[in-house]
Scaffold this motif. Structure first.
Motif, PDB file in Angstrom:
ATOM      1  N   ASP A  81       0.858  -1.186   0.000  1.00 28.38           N
ATOM      2  CA  ASP A  81       0.000   0.000   0.000  1.00 28.38           C
ATOM      3  C   ASP A  81       0.891   1.232   0.000  1.00 28.38           C
ATOM      4  O   ASP A  81       1.844   1.311   0.781  1.00 28.38           O
ATOM      5  CB  ASP A  81      -0.924  -0.011   1.216  1.00 28.38           C
ATOM      6  CG  ASP A  81      -2.006  -1.086   1.113  1.00 28.38           C
ATOM      7  OD1 ASP A  81      -1.647  -2.255   0.836  1.00 28.38           O
ATOM      8  OD2 ASP A  81      -3.184  -0.763   1.319  1.00 28.38           O
ATOM      9  N   CYS A 116      -6.535  -1.401   3.949  1.00 26.09           N
ATOM     10  CA  CYS A 116      -7.295  -2.069   5.001  1.00 26.09           C
ATOM     11  C   CYS A 116      -7.178  -1.292   6.315  1.00 26.09           C
ATOM     12  O   CYS A 116      -6.177  -0.639   6.586  1.00 26.09           O
ATOM     13  CB  CYS A 116      -6.855  -3.522   5.167  1.00 26.09           C
ATOM     14  SG  CYS A 116      -5.163  -3.790   5.715  1.00 26.09           S
ATOM     15  N   CYS A 149      -3.302  -1.569   7.441  1.00 21.21           N
ATOM     16  CA  CYS A 149      -2.532  -0.579   6.662  1.00 21.21           C
ATOM     17  C   CYS A 149      -2.748   0.845   7.156  1.00 21.21           C
ATOM     18  O   CYS A 149      -1.816   1.656   7.141  1.00 21.21           O
ATOM     19  CB  CYS A 149      -2.910  -0.670   5.188  1.00 21.21           C
ATOM     20  SG  CYS A 149      -2.123  -2.052   4.338  1.00 21.21           S
ATOM     21  N   CYS A 156       1.413  -4.497   3.618  1.00 27.68           N
ATOM     22  CA  CYS A 156       0.063  -4.841   4.113  1.00 27.68           C
ATOM     23  C   CYS A 156       0.044  -6.062   5.036  1.00 27.68           C
ATOM     24  O   CYS A 156       0.520  -7.133   4.686  1.00 27.68           O
ATOM     25  CB  CYS A 156      -0.866  -5.076   2.924  1.00 27.68           C
ATOM     26  SG  CYS A 156      -2.558  -5.493   3.411  1.00 27.68           S
ATOM     27  N   PRO A 157      -0.523  -5.890   6.253  1.00 30.26           N
ATOM     28  CA  PRO A 157      -0.593  -6.989   7.220  1.00 30.26           C
ATOM     29  C   PRO A 157      -1.847  -7.861   7.114  1.00 30.26           C
ATOM     30  O   PRO A 157      -2.048  -8.761   7.933  1.00 30.26           O
ATOM     31  CB  PRO A 157      -0.573  -6.251   8.567  1.00 30.26           C
ATOM     32  CG  PRO A 157      -1.032  -4.863   8.299  1.00 30.26           C
ATOM     33  CD  PRO A 157      -0.941  -4.594   6.833  1.00 30.26           C
ATOM     34  N   GLN A 158      -2.685  -7.593   6.111  1.00 28.06           N
ATOM     35  CA  GLN A 158      -3.989  -8.271   6.014  1.00 28.06           C
ATOM     36  C   GLN A 158      -3.835  -9.802   5.946  1.00 28.06           C
ATOM     37  O   GLN A 158      -3.039 -10.317   5.159  1.00 28.06           O
ATOM     38  CB  GLN A 158      -4.706  -7.781   4.748  1.00 28.06           C
ATOM     39  CG  GLN A 158      -6.093  -8.352   4.507  1.00 28.06           C
ATOM     40  CD  GLN A 158      -7.067  -8.026   5.616  1.00 28.06           C
ATOM     41  OE1 GLN A 158      -7.307  -8.829   6.499  1.00 28.06           O
ATOM     42  NE2 GLN A 158      -7.601  -6.810   5.582  1.00 28.06           N
TER      43      GLN A 158
END
Ligand SMILES: [Zn+2]
Length: 211
Positions: A48, A107, A126, A190-192
């Motif tokens: 991101d 996110c 994010c 991004c940690p999603q």
């Protein structure tokens, strides 16, 4: 010349080379004429991405201007990343991924709880990363704008339906961004973990700047 495959085809002198850990934020000044290469080291990792003009951060990346100017919603080789002033901030000089997204958004804890349930409230997102990176320059929530998702696959159907589906990236694929002005690059790796944008397994990415 290096025999590092991640650096293949990148011209100039390396002035910065850093691994961004999985789930981490990143902020860096890239000067006009320099090229930032982002390497998706493990594949299918959404990066991101926001841009602010170094001279005056009221000028920042604009997804709307970028899409309208090229009359296409996907970011490909040759795409100029335009600011809210309509000026080129960076240009996608090369990419080994077919296209990148700029409509899927970032996110957040809030969107996670809506989409995936209240038990996801404590998961890192994010928006947290963007805020952490931006606060170092005094920017806050009001300075968050629609972002780019490099290496993320958001197909658009003929009727306009969006999806977030399995990535089209792969280990070692890259995007090269040539700076058209001095820019502050703000990234959330991004940690999603609730949808396939990171293959359900966030991984490190590599940032290389050549001058
Ligand atoms: Zn995210």
């Amino acid at each position: 010349m290096s025999d590092d495959p991640h650096l293949a085809g990148l011209a100039g002198t390396i002035v910065h080379d850093e691994i961004v850990p999985a789930r981490a934020p990143w902020r860096h000044l890239v000067r006009a004429g320099e090229t930032l290469r982002i390497v998706d080291t493990h594949g299918n990792q959404a990066v991101d991405f926001l841009l602010y003009a170094a001279a005056d951060d009221a000028e920042r990346y604009s997804a709307q201007d970028t899409i309208a100017a090229q009359a296409n919603i996907f970011l490909r080789e040759g795409t100029m990343l335009l600011s809210n002033e309509g000026r080129a901030m960076m240009t996608i000089a090369a990419t080994s991924v077919d296209y990148h997204d700029t409509i899927g958004g970032a996110c957040s804890c809030e969107s996670n709880t809506l989409r995936y349930g209240h038990h996801t409230k404590a998961q890192h997102a994010c928006v947290d990363n963007f805020l952490e990176a931006n606060l170092r320059d005094g920017r806050g929530k009001r300075d968050m704008v629609s972002n780019i998702n490099f290496f993320m696959n958001v197909p658009v159907e003929a009727d306009g339906t969006l999806g977030i589906v399995d990535g089209i990236s792969a280990p070692g694929l890259t995007v090269d961004l040539r700076a058209d002005m001095d820019v502050i690059v703000v990234v959330s790796n991004c940690p999603q973990i609730n949808n396939p944008c990171n293959g359900f397994d966030p991984t490190p990415v590599r940032m290389v700047v050549a001058a």
